[in-house]
Design an enzyme around this catalytic site. Structure first.
Site, PDB file in Angstrom:
ATOM      1  N   ASP A   1       3.937  -4.244  -7.954  1.00  0.00           N
ATOM      2  CA  ASP A   1       3.340  -3.150  -7.187  1.00  0.00           C
ATOM      3  C   ASP A   1       3.796  -1.833  -7.506  1.00  0.00           C
ATOM      4  O   ASP A   1       3.711  -0.916  -7.094  1.00  0.00           O
ATOM      5  CB  ASP A   1       3.753  -3.156  -5.530  1.00  0.00           C
ATOM      6  CG  ASP A   1       5.100  -3.244  -5.211  1.00  0.00           C
ATOM      7  OD1 ASP A   1       5.604  -4.257  -5.423  1.00  0.00           O
ATOM      8  OD2 ASP A   1       5.316  -2.341  -4.382  1.00  0.00           O
TER       9      ASP A   1
ATOM     10  N   GLY B   1       2.653   3.491   1.501  1.00  0.00           N
ATOM     11  CA  GLY B   1       3.211   3.367   3.009  1.00  0.00           C
ATOM     12  C   GLY B   1       3.836   4.956   3.131  1.00  0.00           C
ATOM     13  O   GLY B   1       4.252   5.102   4.344  1.00  0.00           O
TER      14      GLY B   1
ATOM     15  N   ARG C   1       3.682  14.432  -6.974  1.00  0.00           N
ATOM     16  CA  ARG C   1       3.650  13.359  -7.921  1.00  0.00           C
ATOM     17  C   ARG C   1       2.195  13.524  -8.682  1.00  0.00           C
ATOM     18  O   ARG C   1       1.424  13.711  -8.217  1.00  0.00           O
ATOM     19  CB  ARG C   1       4.068  12.154  -7.982  1.00  0.00           C
ATOM     20  CG  ARG C   1       5.214  11.708  -7.278  1.00  0.00           C
ATOM     21  CD  ARG C   1       5.775  10.189  -6.967  1.00  0.00           C
ATOM     22  NE  ARG C   1       4.813   9.164  -6.623  1.00  0.00           N
ATOM     23  CZ  ARG C   1       5.047   7.936  -6.239  1.00  0.00           C
ATOM     24  NH1 ARG C   1       6.333   7.813  -6.847  1.00  0.00           N
ATOM     25  NH2 ARG C   1       4.145   7.236  -6.031  1.00  0.00           N
TER      26      ARG C   1
ATOM     27  N   ASP D   1       7.483   5.101  -9.960  1.00  0.00           N
ATOM     28  CA  ASP D   1       8.264   4.531  -8.652  1.00  0.00           C
ATOM     29  C   ASP D   1       9.829   4.542  -9.154  1.00  0.00           C
ATOM     30  O   ASP D   1      10.291   3.536  -8.991  1.00  0.00           O
ATOM     31  CB  ASP D   1       7.965   3.092  -7.890  1.00  0.00           C
ATOM     32  CG  ASP D   1       6.456   3.410  -7.366  1.00  0.00           C
ATOM     33  OD1 ASP D   1       6.234   4.538  -7.015  1.00  0.00           O
ATOM     34  OD2 ASP D   1       5.963   2.242  -7.004  1.00  0.00           O
TER      35      ASP D   1
ATOM     36  N   LYS E   1       4.566  12.354  -1.824  1.00  0.00           N
ATOM     37  CA  LYS E   1       5.260  11.188  -1.487  1.00  0.00           C
ATOM     38  C   LYS E   1       6.543  11.833  -0.631  1.00  0.00           C
ATOM     39  O   LYS E   1       7.138  12.693  -0.812  1.00  0.00           O
ATOM     40  CB  LYS E   1       5.985  10.468  -2.703  1.00  0.00           C
ATOM     41  CG  LYS E   1       7.129   9.517  -2.489  1.00  0.00           C
ATOM     42  CD  LYS E   1       7.794   8.771  -3.826  1.00  0.00           C
ATOM     43  CE  LYS E   1       8.592   7.425  -3.211  1.00  0.00           C
ATOM     44  NZ  LYS E   1       9.023   6.713  -4.495  1.00  0.00           N
TER      45      LYS E   1
ATOM     46  N   GLY F   1       0.710  -1.226  -0.041  1.00  0.00           N
ATOM     47  CA  GLY F   1       0.118  -0.142   0.132  1.00  0.00           C
ATOM     48  C   GLY F   1       0.828   1.270   0.025  1.00  0.00           C
ATOM     49  O   GLY F   1       1.869   1.287   0.068  1.00  0.00           O
TER      50      GLY F   1
ATOM     51  N   GLY G   1       7.581   6.086   6.867  1.00  0.00           N
ATOM     52  CA  GLY G   1       6.825   6.835   5.928  1.00  0.00           C
ATOM     53  C   GLY G   1       7.502   8.293   5.135  1.00  0.00           C
ATOM     54  O   GLY G   1       6.699   9.091   4.527  1.00  0.00           O
TER      55      GLY G   1
END
Length: 494
Positions: free
Chosen positions: A257, A98, A181, A267, A118, A96, A131
C-alpha cells in the site's frame, strides 16, 4: 478576499477530480477536520513552480485556512480513497486514506497534479487511528519529499507544511501538523489488490482503465494493455529502486500500500539515508525482522510487483503474459543500477568487469563502515596520475592497503578510457550529492520547530534543494554525523 486568478491560482472551473469519476466504491467524500490555530512552517517554491503557481501563493488571505483543513477553495472536492495491501509481507485487508484527503486535481505546465492533505483527521479508513500527523513526522516528510525531488528521484512532492498546538498522542504527547502532498496520481498497488481481493472485477477493470487512459496511455496501444500496464509499472519501479540504492536511501516500510503505480517514492515515514555504509541497515525501528533492510529493497520491490501481478490476473488472464512482464525486472533493475554506478564512478564507457569494480568498492565501504555520501563525493577528486596520491577519499578508510589495491584497479580503468580529472569530477559531482537529509539534520530542525522556531526547517530546505552544488556557507551540513546521531530511532509512527 482575492480571487484565485489574481495570484495565478486555479479558478473553480480549473479544479477537477478525475478520480471522483470512478464512482463511490472507490472513495468516501468528507471534509477535513481542520487544525486549530494553524501557522505556516514552510512552503516549497519548487513545488509551487511545478504547479505554475506564484511564489507568494501562500500570502493569499485564505490560503492558510485551506491548507490547514479549515476551508476549501471553490472547486475543491475532498475525498478519501479505499485500498488494501500487504504489510510486512502479511495480508492486512482493507486499508485506505486513514489520514489523508484528496482535494482535487489541477492542470499544471506538465499535466494534471493531484493535491492531497495528510494529517486531515479521521476517515472511514482510519481503523483505530486518529487521522492526524504530528509535527515531527510531517517535517521529515516535507523535507525528504523535496530533497528526493532535487536529487532527481521520482517522488511525490510537498507543497507546504502547517503546524498547530493541537495535542496528538503517540509514544508521548506531540503536536499536530498537516502536509500538502502533490503527485500526478496517488494510486497504489493496494488499490488494485483491494478490488481483486474483494471480488470486484468490474471495479478492478475500471481502475486499470483509468490509470492507463489518464497516466499511461501508451499501454492502450499494446496488444495486451493490462499486461503492458504491469510491465510499465515493473520498469518504473525497477528504475526508482535503483536510484534509491545508488543514493543510499532506505524507505523503511515498503508495504504494497506504500508502492506507487507510477513508480514514485511515496509515504515518507521511517525512512533514512545511509551514513556509514551498512547493506544490512534497518532504518525502521518497528521492522524487528529486518524485512526492509537497505540491501533487501530490490528483492522486496519484486515481491510487491508479484502481489500487483496477482491482483491484475483477472484482467491479464494469461499467466505467461504476467510472468513475462515480471521477468523484465531481472534485467531492468541491474541495468538501471549499473548505469547509475558507472556515472557515479565517472565512467563514460562500458566494460564487462565494471560490475566487479563496483562490487569491490561497495565491499570496501561496508567493511570499514565508510560514510556513503562522503565516499562517493570525495571519489570525484581521485586523480588518474598515481604520483598525485588518491585524494581525500583515502582518509575515510581504515584498511588503507585494501583501498590502495582497489584504487589501482580503478586508476587502470580510468586510464583505459583516457579519463580527464577535471571533466570527470564535474560529471561525478552532478550525480554524487554532497547534501542529503541526514537524520541528525532533520532532528535538529524538528527540535527547533517543536520549540516554536521554524527557521531551521526553511534553511535546511534551501540546502537540500541544491544537493549537488558546493555550498561553502553550509559545509557543516555535509560533514560526518555527530556521535549522538547514532542514537536516533525512527519507527512507523515517525
Amino acid at each position: 478576499m482575492n480571487a484565485p486568478y489574481e495570484l495565478g491560482l486555479p479558478t473553480a472551473a480549473q479544479w477537477i477530480n478525475r478520480y471522483a469519476s470512478l464512482g463511490e466504491a472507490f472513495y468516501t467524500r468528507l471534509p477535513a477536520q481542520g487544525l486549530p490555530e494553524p501557522r505556516w512552517v514552510a512552503t516549497s517554491d519548487a513545488a509551487a513552480h511545478g504547479l505554475g503557481w506564484p511564489r507568494d501563493w501562500w500570502a493569499r488571505s485564505d490560503a492558510l485556512s485551506v491548507f490547514s483543513g479549515n476551508a476549501l477553495w471553490p472547486g475543491m472536492d475532498p475525498l478519501a480513497t479505499v485500498y488494501s495491501g500487504h504489510q510486512f509481507g502479511v495480508w492486512a485487508g482493507q486499508l485506505g486514506d486513514g489520514r489523508a484527503l484528496l482535494l482535487g486535481e489541477v492542470q499544471t505546465p506538465s499535466g494534471g497534479m493531484e493535491v492531497q492533505l495528510k494529517g486531515s483527521g479521521r476517515t472511514p479508513y482510519s481503523r483505530m487511528g486518529d487521522g492526524r500527523a504530528v509535527l515531527r513526522s510531517s517535517i521529515r516528510e516535507f523535507l525528504c519529499s523535496q530533497a528526493m525531488h532535487a536529487l532527481g528521484i521520482p517522488t511525490t512532492q510537498a507543497l507546504c507544511l502547517v503546524a498547530s498546538p493541537l495535542p496528538v498522542l503517540r509514544e508521548s504527547v506531540e503536536t499536530a501538523a498537516m502536509v500538502t502532498r502533490l503527485a500526478p496520481s496517488f494510486v497504489r498497488f493496494g488499490h488494485f489488490e483491494h478490488f481483486c481481493h474483494h471480488g470486484q472485477p468490474q471495479a478492478l477493470r475500471r481502475l486499470a482503465d483509468f490509470v492507463i487512459d489518464h497516466h499511461l496511455p501508451e499501454c492502450r496501444r499494446q496488444a495486451h494493455p493490462y499486461a503492458a500496464l504491469l510491465e510499465t509499472v515493473v520498469r518504473r519501479t525497477a528504475e526508482m529502486v535503483a536510484q534509491w540504492q545508488a543514493v543510499g536511501f532506505c524507505h523503511g516500510v515498503m508495504n504494497t500500500d506504500n508502492m506507487s503505480i507510477l513508480g514514485l517514492t511515496i509515504d515518507y515515514g521511517p525512512f533514512g539515508f545511509l551514513d556509514a555504509f551498512d547493506p544490512a541497515h534497518v532504518c525502521n525501528h518497528s521492522d524487528t525482522q529486518g524485512r526492509y533492510t537497505y540491501h533487501r529493497q530490490p528483492q522486496i520491490a519484486l515481491w510487491n510487483l508479484h502481489a500487483l501481478a496477482q491482483a491484475l490476473m483477472p484482467l491479464i488472464e494469461d499467466t505467461d503474459l504476467a510472468l513475462a512482464a515480471l521477468e523484465t525486472y531481472r534485467s531492468a533493475y541491474p541495468d538501471a543500477l549499473m548505469r547509475l554506478m558507472r556515472a557515479k564512478l565517472g565512467l563514460r564507457t562500458r566494460e564487462d568487469s565494471d560490475a566487479e569494480l563496483v562490487d569491490a568498492w561497495l565491499t570496501l565501504l561496508a567493511r570499514d563502515r565508510v560514510d556513503h555520501t562522503l565516499a562517493w563525493r570525495r571519489l570525484g577528486q581521485f586523480p588518474v596520475d598515481a604520483a598525485r596520491g588518491a585524494g581525500p577519499v583515502r582518509d575515510l578508510f581504515i584498511d588503507r592497503a585494501a583501498f590502495d589495491a582497489w584504487a589501482a584497479r580503478y586508476r587502470q580503468r580510468l586510464a583505459r578510457e583516457s579519463s580527464h580529472d577535471g571533466e570527470r569530477r564535474a560529471a561525478m559531482d552532478r550525480v554524487n550529492p554532497k547534501y542529503i537529509l541526514r537524520n541528525h539534520l532533520a532532528e535538529i530542525a524538528i527540535r527547533q520547530a517543536q520549540a516554536g522556531d521554524d527557521g531551521e526547517v526553511r534553511r535546511l530546505l534551501r540546502v537540500l534543494e541544491r544537493p549537488y552544488d558546493e555550498q561553502p556557507e553550509n559545509e557543516a551540513d555535509a560533514a560526518l554525523p555527530p556521535d549522538w546521531a547514532h542514537s536516533i530511532e525512527v519507527s512507523c509512527s515517525s
